[in-house]
Design a protein around this motif. Structure first.
Motif, PDB file in Angstrom:
ATOM      1  N   LEU A   1       0.828  -1.207   0.000  1.00 15.56           N
ATOM      2  CA  LEU A   1       0.000   0.000   0.000  1.00 15.56           C
ATOM      3  C   LEU A   1       0.864   1.260   0.000  1.00 15.56           C
ATOM      4  N   PHE A   2       2.010   1.193   0.668  1.00 14.06           N
ATOM      5  CA  PHE A   2       2.956   2.328   0.645  1.00 14.06           C
ATOM      6  C   PHE A   2       3.466   2.557  -0.774  1.00 14.06           C
ATOM      7  N   ASN A   3       3.855   1.481  -1.428  1.00 15.69           N
ATOM      8  CA  ASN A   3       4.371   1.608  -2.797  1.00 15.69           C
ATOM      9  C   ASN A   3       3.310   2.133  -3.761  1.00 15.69           C
ATOM     10  N   ALA A   4       2.042   1.922  -3.419  1.00 19.24           N
ATOM     11  CA  ALA A   4       0.951   2.413  -4.258  1.00 19.24           C
ATOM     12  C   ALA A   4       0.527   3.832  -3.878  1.00 19.24           C
ATOM     13  N   GLY A   5       1.217   4.443  -2.924  1.00 20.63           N
ATOM     14  CA  GLY A   5       0.903   5.808  -2.531  1.00 20.63           C
ATOM     15  C   GLY A   5      -0.240   5.925  -1.543  1.00 20.63           C
ATOM     16  N   LEU A   6      -0.600   4.820  -0.888  1.00 21.39           N
ATOM     17  CA  LEU A   6      -1.724   4.845   0.039  1.00 21.39           C
ATOM     18  C   LEU A   6      -1.295   4.859   1.501  1.00 21.39           C
TER      19      LEU A   6
END
Length: 843
Positions: free
Chosen positions: A148-153
């Motif tokens: 989720l971090f890598n997806a900007g969330l």
């Protein structure tokens, strides 16, 4: 005649454990993902392992268990799992108070509670059991968090938090009681700390729109979520301040702009901070605000306090100078941290204006004639037409909103805007017993995710809780590591994740449990969404909203294909009990039901005989000691009597009062069914058409009741059919009806059912048997009861073939002795016949 095998009473002390072992040995309830049967996923909200199952848990899980067993009988492949929501503060509190390790305390509790659940005979797939404190589980959670971090969330930012200076930890708003820490009692401080957040606001519109598709959720839960998400259309504009600055405010009621009599800012707003510079009184007031609560409930009930900054704000239409206050009921995290206060039509503003003697103009009234109507001690919601509002007078509210927005936009001082009450989810917790956040802090590279091949990042075992605060910060070695990017010295993140994260995806892990990833996408597609989710209304907002968000977020990044986790939701009522207490030494001491002898309208302590006061029937609570231990009840009455009590009397969505008389009655019905099953007569012949029809209609209705979770209705139908069978003469139809009762009762009383099934020589386990077949022809009544009236009163009833012609009905009615006595020789002038319903005789 009763079969000799049924002459003794049913003994649950012998039967319960034997059949529970038989189910385990046969692996009856292990779900097969590769099965070609239609799939049903039944799930109850998993428990926190506090140490003991209480009777409220029993009600929750019995409902799910009956549905799961029924679905299996109807030919479904059923997934009905169980696990443990095992991280959280209670384990750390136990560590501090009892000197034990949170992990050991938690796992001991799990062992105790699992044994209790097994004693009740739940059809659970224990093969899929896990606890959220298992490194395997939370290691996969760490991997998802990085995804989720890598997806900007996922992001990290400085945020104001409630800080307990004694426990050295951040507190949720709900843990701040009257400005003090819920555990330590210390004055809570507002601090700014770097915190981790999930971007739930990116999904606000989706989460709101998705509620419209959840037709099998309670309306009240959908409304609660809708209000929590809080989409509102309004106006954001800026006041010109007397100090030369501009002050942005947001309002959902621009129509009431002529009713503004003051402006208020939050204690940490730049205007407030500027006022406090060199001003001791303002600074002291700001410190007072920091000690106040931050929940909506606390803001509503707290005394409204303010400090006059000496600054004024110019009204955009009238040019009036409105005083600007620092106010304790305005929060920086909502809107712009400043409000246009309209005391006539907002209760908090009304209380503030009343306290400080500010004007309370009316700008909305039921009609223009009420423009001068005074307020009756409180604000009014503001529905009707605009009054005392210049160019808005006479407009309805919606028209006035559009007009104000249009004029403000033309001025260039603001614009219409959609805002959301929903805020991004802060997931940082400064405590040990939780999932370590999988990030590393490097002076050179900044904050970077841990390599996935290093997961799980496990909690150290060698910690102590003698010093308040997070043991991970104090640990001599755990936090020290190397940067995965530059290889230099670095430190692990010492915050752990909010336990709501653990329960936001557990239902996915139940459905699919590969070792190398959190779940398999294809496996998830086989089981999700959960067909029936069951749990308490207290989880209607946060848990359910977060679970919906995680599911959508994981779909957004391509890990699954489902967006809504729970197709149907049921919120069950609580089990309640009266309280028992005595005033001792000036304080009220509570006693458990097991410590009290209850007789008539009074009660006394078993030990000593002192009288105790009988209190109200309320939710079972450890603090009030009105908790019933299911182990004691099962030991006395058996699991099936307890299960039957949980299903009977009250509709499942309502509270269920526990009573000794109630469980005694259920025990008697268990024995009554046992005797009935013993009356099955091999080789009986003959037909009882009425009983056959009653039996098949009951099978059909009970199936519908179980599918609708109307268990109390199903119970009532079984009572009724049992009574009809007991009155009937031996026949093949009676045997069929007894067998149908046995099969219908088996999801509710599985141990009794297995014992009777075996005693009657039926093959295999009844838990593997099919639901009784229904003859559709018998669902339609071929006889009807006709009311016969004379002089407006019922004189007789006739049971006749359905569809009997009018002339035959008339002849039968007139032939009735009761009718002839009523007529008493008078001339019959008219006979009105309503086919299949009524004959009315007029003389």
């Amino acid at each position: 005649m009763t079969d000799s095998r049924f002459e003794a009473r049913f003994d649950p002390g012998q039967a319960d454990e034997r059949w529970q072992r038989a189910w385990d040995d046969a692996r009856c309830f292990e779900a097969d993902s590769n099965s070609t049967k239609p799939k049903s996923y039944v799930l109850e909200m998993f428990p926190y392992p506090s140490g003991r199952i209480h009777i409220g848990h029993v009600r929750n899980y019995t409902m799910g268990d009956v549905l799961a067993r029924y679905k299996k009988m109807r030919g479904h492949e059923v997934l009905h799992p169980m696990g443990w929501d095992a991280f959280g503060m209670p384990a750390e509190n136990a560590a501090m108070e009892k000197g034990v390790h949170p992990g050991g305390w938690t796992r001991d509790n799990i062992a105790n509670m699992k044994a209790q659940l097994k004693r009740i005979g739940f059809a659970l797939d224990w093969n899929r059991e896990f606890a959220t404190c298992d490194p395997e589980y939370y290691g996969h959670e760490q991997a998802l968090f990085i995804d989720l971090f890598n997806a900007g969330l996922v992001y990290r930012k400085e945020s104001t938090v409630n800080w307990d200076p004694v426990d050295n930890t951040v507190l949720a708003n709900e843990q701040v009681i009257d400005g003090k820490g819920w555990r330590s009692g210390a004055e809570v401080e507002k601090r700014k700390l770097n915190q981790w957040f999930l971007k739930i606001t990116d999904f606000a519109e989706e989460l709101l729109d998705g509620l419209g598709d959840l037709e099998n959720w309670p309306d009240k839960v959908r409304l609660m979520q809708e209000n929590w998400i809080g989409k509102s259309q309004g106006l954001e504009f800026s006041f010109d301040l007397s100090n030369g600055e501009k002050l942005p405010v947001y309002t959902t009621r621009p129509d009431t702009i002529f009713g503004a009599s003051f402006v208020a800012v939050a204690a940490d707003h730049p205007v407030a901070q500027g006022t406090a510079a060199g001003n001791g009184d303002a600074q002291a007031f700001i410190e007072l605000c920091k000690r106040g609560g931050t929940t909506a409930a606390e803001l509503e009930t707290a005394e409204k306090l303010g400090y006059d900054t000496g600054i004024t704000a110019k009204h955009p239409f009238t040019g009036a100078d409105l005083p600007v206050y620092i106010a304790n009921f305005v929060l920086m995290d909502y809107g712009t941290g400043a409000i246009m206060a309209v005391p006539g039509h907002d209760q908090r503003d009304f209380e503030f204006a009343t306290k400080y003697g500010l004007p309370i103009p009316r700008v909305v009234a039921a009609s223009a004639d009420d423009a001068a109507k005074p307020f009756a001690g409180e604000a009014e919601a503001g529905e009707g037409v605009l009054v005392n509002s210049g160019f808005l007078d006479g407009m309805d509210v919606d028209t006035a909103k559009r007009e104000v927005i249009s004029r403000i936009e033309a001025q260039g001082s603001g614009a219409g805007k959609t805002v959301w009450r929903l805020r991004d989810w802060g997931v940082s917790r400064q405590r040990y017993w939780g999932t370590p956040i999988p990030f590393i802090h490097c002076d050179k590279c900044g904050v970077v995710p841990a390599p996935k091949d290093s997961l799980p990042i496990t909690l150290p075992e060698d910690v102590d809780f003698k010093t308040p605060g997070n043991p991970l910060v104090r640990h001599p070695t755990w936090k020290h590591t190397k940067c995965p990017e530059c290889g230099g010295k670095a430190e692990r993140e010492t915050d752990t994740l909010d336990t709501f994260v653990d329960s936001s995806w557990y239902f996915l892990r139940f459905a699919s449990q590969p070792g190398d990833k959190p779940f398999d996408r294809d496996e998830i597609a086989k089981w999700l969404p959960v067909e029936q989710y069951i749990g308490g209304i207290e989880h209607a907002i946060l848990h359910l909203l977060y679970a919906r968000f995680w599911t959508r977020a994981l779909a957004h990044i391509g890990l699954i294909d489902v967006k809504e986790p729970f197709a149907s939701l049921f919120t069950q009522g609580m089990v309640t009990h009266e309280t028992y207490s005595r005033k001792t030494g000036g304080r009220e001491v509570f006693y458990s039901p097991a410590e009290v002898d209850r007789g008539g309208e009074s009660a006394v302590l078993k030990d000593g005989g002192e009288p105790v006061e009988i209190g109200r029937v309320i939710k079972m609570s450890k603090s009030k000691k009105n908790v019933v231990d299911p182990d004691e009840i099962i030991a006395r009455y058996g699991a099936d009597a307890v299960r039957w009590f949980m299903l009977s009397d009250s509709p499942p969505e309502r509270d269920l009062p526990w009573s000794e008389a109630g469980i005694e009655g259920c025990w008697r019905f268990v024995q009554r069914l046992w005797r009935l099953f013993g009356q099955y007569e091999e080789g009986a012949t003959g037909e009882d058409k009425a009983l056959a029809r009653k039996s098949h209609q009951t099978v059909d209705a009970v199936a519908s009741d179980i599918e609708a979770l109307s268990f109390n209705k199903a119970v009532a139908r079984l009572y009724e059919l049992t009574g009809a069978i007991e009155k009937a003469q031996p026949s093949a139809s009676r045997n069929d009806a007894i067998r149908s009762v046995l099969l219908m009762a088996s999801p509710m009383m599985p141990h009794l059912a297995e014992e009777a099934w075996q005693s009657l020589g039926s093959g295999g386990l009844i838990s593997e048997a099919a639901w009784p077949e229904v003859d559709e022809a018998l669902l339609v009544d071929d006889e009807v009861t006709i009311a016969v009236q004379h002089k407006g009163k019922l004189r007789d009833t006739l049971t006749v073939a359905k569809g009997l012609p009018k002339d035959e009905l008339e002849a039968l009615a007139l032939a009735s002795d009761k009718v002839q006595r009523s007529i008493d020789g008078a001339e019959v002038r008219k006979v009105i016949v309503v086919p299949d319903r009524l004959v009315n005789i007029v003389t």
